[in-house]
Each structure stands twice: as structure tokens, then as C-alpha cells.
Scaffold this active site. Structure first.
Site, PDB file in Angstrom:
ATOM      1  N   ASP A 249       1.818   2.516   9.958  1.00 47.87           N
ATOM      2  CA  ASP A 249       0.712   3.420   9.895  1.00 47.87           C
ATOM      3  C   ASP A 249      -0.469   2.279  10.427  1.00 47.87           C
ATOM      4  OD1 ASP A 249      -1.435   4.841   8.910  1.00 47.87           O
ATOM      5  OD2 ASP A 249      -1.833   3.333   7.209  1.00 47.87           O
ATOM      6  N   CYS A 306     -13.652   8.218   9.192  1.00 49.73           N
ATOM      7  CA  CYS A 306     -13.348   7.573  10.501  1.00 49.73           C
ATOM      8  C   CYS A 306     -14.381   7.640  11.463  1.00 49.73           C
ATOM      9  CB  CYS A 306     -12.299   8.302  10.958  1.00 49.73           C
ATOM     10  SG  CYS A 306     -11.635   7.925  12.636  1.00 49.73           S
ATOM     11  N   ASP A 337      -2.345  14.334  10.817  1.00 53.16           N
ATOM     12  CA  ASP A 337      -3.137  13.284   9.805  1.00 53.16           C
ATOM     13  C   ASP A 337      -4.617  13.399  10.250  1.00 53.16           C
ATOM     14  OD1 ASP A 337      -3.770  11.280   8.512  1.00 53.16           O
ATOM     15  OD2 ASP A 337      -2.986   9.663   9.654  1.00 53.16           O
ATOM     16  N   GLY A 339      -8.590  15.130   9.067  1.00 51.89           N
ATOM     17  CA  GLY A 339      -9.472  16.123   9.654  1.00 51.89           C
ATOM     18  C   GLY A 339      -9.584  17.550   8.742  1.00 51.89           C
ATOM     19  N   ARG A 385     -13.053   5.136   1.226  1.00 54.41           N
ATOM     20  CA  ARG A 385     -13.445   4.554   2.450  1.00 54.41           C
ATOM     21  C   ARG A 385     -12.409   4.452   3.255  1.00 54.41           C
ATOM     22  NH1 ARG A 385     -13.516   0.148  -1.230  1.00 54.41           N
ATOM     23  NH2 ARG A 385     -11.241  -0.430  -1.885  1.00 54.41           N
ATOM     24  N   GLY A 386     -12.656   4.037   4.531  1.00 54.62           N
ATOM     25  CA  GLY A 386     -11.790   4.286   5.687  1.00 54.62           C
ATOM     26  C   GLY A 386     -10.883   2.940   5.785  1.00 54.62           C
TER      27      GLY A 386
HETATM   28  P1  XMP Z   1      -8.921  12.961   5.919  1.00 50.87           P
HETATM   29  O1  XMP Z   1      -9.847  13.711   6.865  1.00 50.87           O
HETATM   30  O2  XMP Z   1      -8.043  13.703   5.322  1.00 50.87           O
HETATM   31  O3  XMP Z   1      -8.191  11.871   7.026  1.00 50.87           O
HETATM   32  O4  XMP Z   1      -9.968  11.901   5.006  1.00 50.87           O
HETATM   33  C1  XMP Z   1      -7.221  10.957   6.398  1.00 50.87           C
HETATM   34  C2  XMP Z   1      -6.937  10.097   7.414  1.00 50.87           C
HETATM   35  O5  XMP Z   1      -7.832   9.434   8.240  1.00 50.87           O
HETATM   36  C3  XMP Z   1      -7.503   8.090   9.050  1.00 50.87           C
HETATM   37  N1  XMP Z   1      -8.205   7.008   8.298  1.00 50.87           N
HETATM   38  C4  XMP Z   1      -8.981   6.318   9.457  1.00 50.87           C
HETATM   39  N2  XMP Z   1      -9.231   6.611  10.569  1.00 50.87           N
HETATM   40  N3  XMP Z   1     -10.889   4.789  10.727  1.00 50.87           N
HETATM   41  C5  XMP Z   1     -10.056   5.711  11.272  1.00 50.87           C
HETATM   42  O6  XMP Z   1     -10.148   6.096  12.362  1.00 50.87           O
HETATM   43  C6  XMP Z   1     -10.711   4.685   9.298  1.00 50.87           C
HETATM   44  O7  XMP Z   1     -11.169   3.643   8.851  1.00 50.87           O
HETATM   45  C7  XMP Z   1      -9.709   5.293   8.708  1.00 50.87           C
HETATM   46  N4  XMP Z   1      -9.443   5.354   7.265  1.00 50.87           N
HETATM   47  C8  XMP Z   1      -8.422   6.636   7.054  1.00 50.87           C
HETATM   48  C9  XMP Z   1      -5.914   8.052   8.448  1.00 50.87           C
HETATM   49  O8  XMP Z   1      -5.145   8.506   9.404  1.00 50.87           O
HETATM   50  C10 XMP Z   1      -5.922   8.771   7.023  1.00 50.87           C
HETATM   51  O9  XMP Z   1      -4.458   9.366   6.923  1.00 50.87           O
END
Ligand code: XMP
Length: 475
Positions: A249, A306, A337, A339, A385-386
């Protein structure tokens, strides 16, 4: 601008709708939503994201029980991640082959910390040779205030237990539980040494066909790893405690370093299915697959938390990425994965060619997601959080003792909040119903038919407006 510098216009979920088709479906309950993830067949094509505000053991257990799959995040020490995997693997298993045991000298305080660690309440009591001396379960200590009390003074002794001395069939076990009205059935050899444990609850759960299970009947679980530092040791430990699927990941899956990591992991653990990502191009998918990944994860920048596309200018609109990849490599299994904001987006991602979708935001804010419910401005919320945020990056360095040669820019929300949503089972039930209806409108009885029959139309802004609620007050 020279034309070849622009690859064309790529659309995403909100830009399209699926065309309704003649449908042979009598009842939406007959639709088969199952899909393959490597060698495993799961009944709901939904995977929870390895984010530290989405998937630890509670989420992974709920995902498996609802027919999906959870991937335990890697933003913690190897020990913690291993524990989370173990909690899932021990949760349901019709024969627990290596039950946790305690000694007669164990105190109630120690039992309570085991309950906290493993999430279950019953322990076999053994001597130093693993000879069974008794069994201690919730009712033996629930009302005991003396935390220093020893297990030997609380347990039900061996003489009062019903035990068996061979492994038996599920049907035979059911009969014994019914006859003796017991809840736990230890298995011992001729010297009374522990061989296993059967619980009535596991037998009851085992009869349910929806749950995602491994070949031994245990809940299915995946775990994320990176491509640097301790990743091989981490993978080794996760495999040791029974993880079913490893998931590389990383933000940029088309790095040569990622391809190398895929090769190394596949040669060290050929028996473990490997998902790798993230990429957003046919070449990225092809290279990861050729390196040995069984399934490729697609998504650069669509995630709700993101900021990659804003900070770096890089990404491919998610639906367009899936369609592009599927056109060139229709046989390589992919997971979409990021969106998805509603069940309609999930149907679109699957219809475009994904085997499954990975969700973060839609599952965050539930009881099973890590973190506490807070009240902000009178509304119940949870943190989301991201994982490419500076906060998550620093947390990872701290937890894993990794040294950073270079601190990258934050590519994710540092401290987001999402509405509290209650139980994830309810959320998944609604998603599942949405998928069943979506498949039915497309005339598809299963995923294969959806891939074959689905056709999209591009819509205008007015079309998008028309798709939402219009001219009514929502109360
Ligand atoms: P959703 O839209 O379902 O997406 O919340 C989940 C996915 O978002 C990705 N993810 C990130 N991508 N910066 C990114 O560029 C981040 O900080 C981040 N955190 C999560 C990841 O692929 C996840 O499964």
C-alpha cells in the site's frame, strides 16, 4: 500544444450514468455480488481501506462477517499490526487449534488484560506441560472485585468439564453442545494436553454462508505493508500469525522500488496472495502484475482525504483510469481504490471493470472504525485523516522507529471529521442493497454480466443536477 501531450478527456463517477437495460431478474435478492480476490471468493465486492481511522481488527471482523474484506493498516509497530491480525483470525474458527492458555497462578487483573488484548473472555488453564487443569470464562469472574484473585480459585476444574480427545465433525460437536448444554468444549490428548477448543458461538457462526472465510473457517483478513524499512520482517510476522492477503500500500505503485518489493515478497511468500498499488495507468497495472502481484490496486488521487492532485498536479480521474486499464488489460484483476461517495459510484466502478472497490470515507465514522465519537457543534463525528498527511507520516516514523532521509510534502487531510454513522453492518447492508438494484437496472445477475452489459452515458451539469434531489425540502 502538441496533441500527443494530452491523452484525451477522462471522466469520473459524477460525469456518467449507467444505461438501464432489459433485465431477466425477478428478485434482487437472487443477484450474486461475489467476486474473486486472488484465490478467495468473497460475497460482497467491498474492501475496507488500510487507513488508521478505518481498519483495525473490529472493522476487519465486521467486513468479513458481512462478506467483504478488511485490510489492517500499517501505521503502527509490527507487534500492534500482528495483534490486530491475530484478533481477527481468532475471532471465529470452529476449532481453535492453538487456544490462548493461562496458568492457575494467573491473576484476575492479568485475565482482564488478556480480554482487552484478544477481545474474548474464555481461557483454558494449563500446567507447564500444557496439561489441562480447568477453564475460566466470563461468568467465573464477571462479578469478582478482587483483581488479585488467582485463576485456580475462580476456574471450573478439569473434573467438572466435558472434554473430548479427538477432533470431531461439526455435526458431532453440535450434538455434544446440545446434549450437555455447554458453551466450550476443550480437546485434549491421552495425557490431557490441550489440542484445541471448540465454542458453541463459533459453531453457530460457522453455519452462516455470507461470511468471508479461509479454508479453516477462520475470518479472512488482509494487512498492508510498505516497500521500505521493516517491510519484509513485517510481512514475515503477519504471515506467521495467519494473514490471508498482503497488500503493498504505497502512494506511487509504479516506482521501480515497488516492483522490486513485489518480486521479493512473491519469492519469499509464494503462497500468500499479493495485492499491490496504487497505480492509475495500464502500464502500471501491467508492470505490477508481471512482477508478481495477483491483484492491482488502482487510484491516484481520487480519495476523499487526498490532496495529491492539488499538491502535485498528478492523477487520473478514477472511472476513466479503470476503463483505460480494462481496455488494455481486461484479464488483470483490479481493485478501484478511492473516490466512491455512494453505492451508485461503487456500481459504476464495478461496471467499468473493477473486481472490487476499496472504501475509506464511506466506512469511516462507524462504530467499528478506530477512534472515539466526539461532539462538534452539536453533531456526533469521528476523526478521518489521509495516510499521506504529515500527521500520519510522523506517527509512522515514531511507531516503526524508521529514519526519514527526506520529509515529503503532505498529500492528505491532517485532521478531517466525518459524521458518526453507527454500525458498519447497517452501512454495508444499505450499500449491498444499492448494488443489487444497480446490477438489476443493468440486467446483470453477477459481476461478469455487469462487465459485459454495462454501458455509460456522459451527462451534462444539468444532468448531474437532475440526478440529485430537486425542488423538495429535506428535513
Ligand atoms: P475514499 O475516497 O474512500 O478513499 O476515502 C480511500 C483511499 O484514499 C487513499 N488515501 C490517500 N490518498 N493521500 C492520498 O493521496 C492521502 O493522505 C490518503 N489517505 C488515503 C487510499 O488509497 C485509500 O484507500
Amino acid at each position: 500544444m502538441p496533441k500527443k501531450k494530452i491523452r484525451g478527456k477522462f471522466l469520473t463517477f459524477g460525469d456518467v450514468l449507467l444505461i438501464p437495460k432489459r433485465s431477466p431478474i425477478d428478485s434482487r435478492k437472487d443477484i450474486d455480488l461475489s467476486t474473486n480476490i486472488g484465490p478467495f471468493r468473497i460475497n460482497l465486492p467491498i474492501i475496507s481501506s488500510p487507513m488508521d481511522t478505518v481498519t483495525e481488527s473490529s472493522m476487519a471482523i465486521a467486513m468479513a462477517k458481512n462478506g467483504g474484506l478488511g485490510i489492517i493498516h500499517r501505521f503502527c509497530s509490527i507487534e500492534d499490526q500482528k495483534n490486530e491480525v491475530e484478533k481477527v483470525k481468532r475471532k471465529e474458527n470452529w476449532i481453535i487449534e492453538n487456544p490462548i492458555t493461562v496458568s492457575p497462578e494467573t491473576t484476575l487483573a492479568e485475565i482482564l488484560s488478556l480480554v482487552e488484548k484478544y477481545g474474548f473472555w474464555t481461557y483454558l488453564v494449563v500446567d507447564e506441560n500444557r496439561k489441562l487443569l480447568g477453564l475460566i470464562s466470563k461468568r467465573d469472574y464477571l462479578f469478582c472485585d478482587d483483581k488479585n484473585k488467582k485463576v485456580k480459585d475462580l476456574m471450573v476444574p478439569f473434573e467438572k468439564l466435558i472434554v473430548i480427545n479427538k477432533k470431531i465433525s461439526l455435526e458431532e460437536a453440535k450434538k455434544i453442545f446440545e446434549k450437555y448444554k455447554i458453551e466450550k468444549l476443550p480437546i485434549v490428548d491421552k495425557e490431557r494436553k490441550v489440542l484445541g477448543l471448540i465454542t458453541s458461538k463459533d459453531i453457530e457462526n460457522f453455519s452462516d454462508k455470507k461470511t468471508s472465510r479461509d479454508s479453516k473457517g477462520r475470518l479472512l483478513v488482509g494487512a498492508a505493508i510498505g516497500i521500505k524499512g521493516d517491510f519484509l520482517e513485517r510481512a514475515q510476522e503477519l504471515v506467521r500469525v495467519g494473514v490471508d492477503i498482503l497488500v503493498i500500500d504505497v502512494a506511487h505503485g509504479h516506482l521501480e522500488k515497488t516492483l522490486k518489493a513485489v518480486k521479493t515478497l512473491k519469492s519469499k511468500f509464494p503462497q500468500i496472495p499479493l495485492i499491490a498499488g496504487n497505480v492509475a495507468t495500464p502500464e502500471g497495472v501491467r508492470d505490477l502484475f508481471s512482477a508478481g502481484a495477483d491483484v492491482v490496486k488502482v487510484g491516484i488521487g481520487p480519495g476523499s482525504s487526498c490532496s495529491t492532485r492539488i499538491v502535485t498536479g498528478v492523477g487520473v480521474p478514477q472511472l476513466g483510469a479503470i476503463l483505460w486499464i480494462k481496455e488494455k488489460y481486461p484479464k488483470i484483476p483490479i481493485i478501484s481504490d478511492g473516490g466512491c461517495k455512494n453505492s451508485g459510484d461503487i456500481v459504476k466502478a464495478l461496471a467499468a471493470g473493477a473486481h472490487a472497490v476499496m472504501l475509506g470515507n464511506m466506512l469511516a465514522g462507524t462504530d467499528e472504525a478506530p477512534g472515539k465519537v466526539m461532539v462538534v457543534n452539536g453533531k456526533r463525528v469521528k476523526v478521518f485523516r489521509g495516510m499521506s498527511s504529515s500527521f500520519a507520516y510522523e506517527k509512522k516514523l515514531k511507531e516503526t522507529n524508521e529514519k526519514a532521509e527526506y520529509i515529503p510534502v503532505s498529500e492528505g487531510a491532517e485532521f478531517g471529521l466525518v459524521p458518526y454513522k453507527g454500525s458498519v453492518s447497517e452501512v454495508l447492508e444499505n450499500i449491498e442493497k444499492g448494488l443489487r438494484s444497480g446490477f438489476s437496472y443493468c440486467g446483470a445477475r453477477n459481476l461478469k454480466e455487469l462487465w459485459k452489459k454495462a454501458e455509460f452515458v456522459e451527462i451534462s451539469l444539468s444532468g448531474l443536477k437532475e440526478s440529485g434531489f430537486d425542488n423538495i425540502f429535506l428535513v
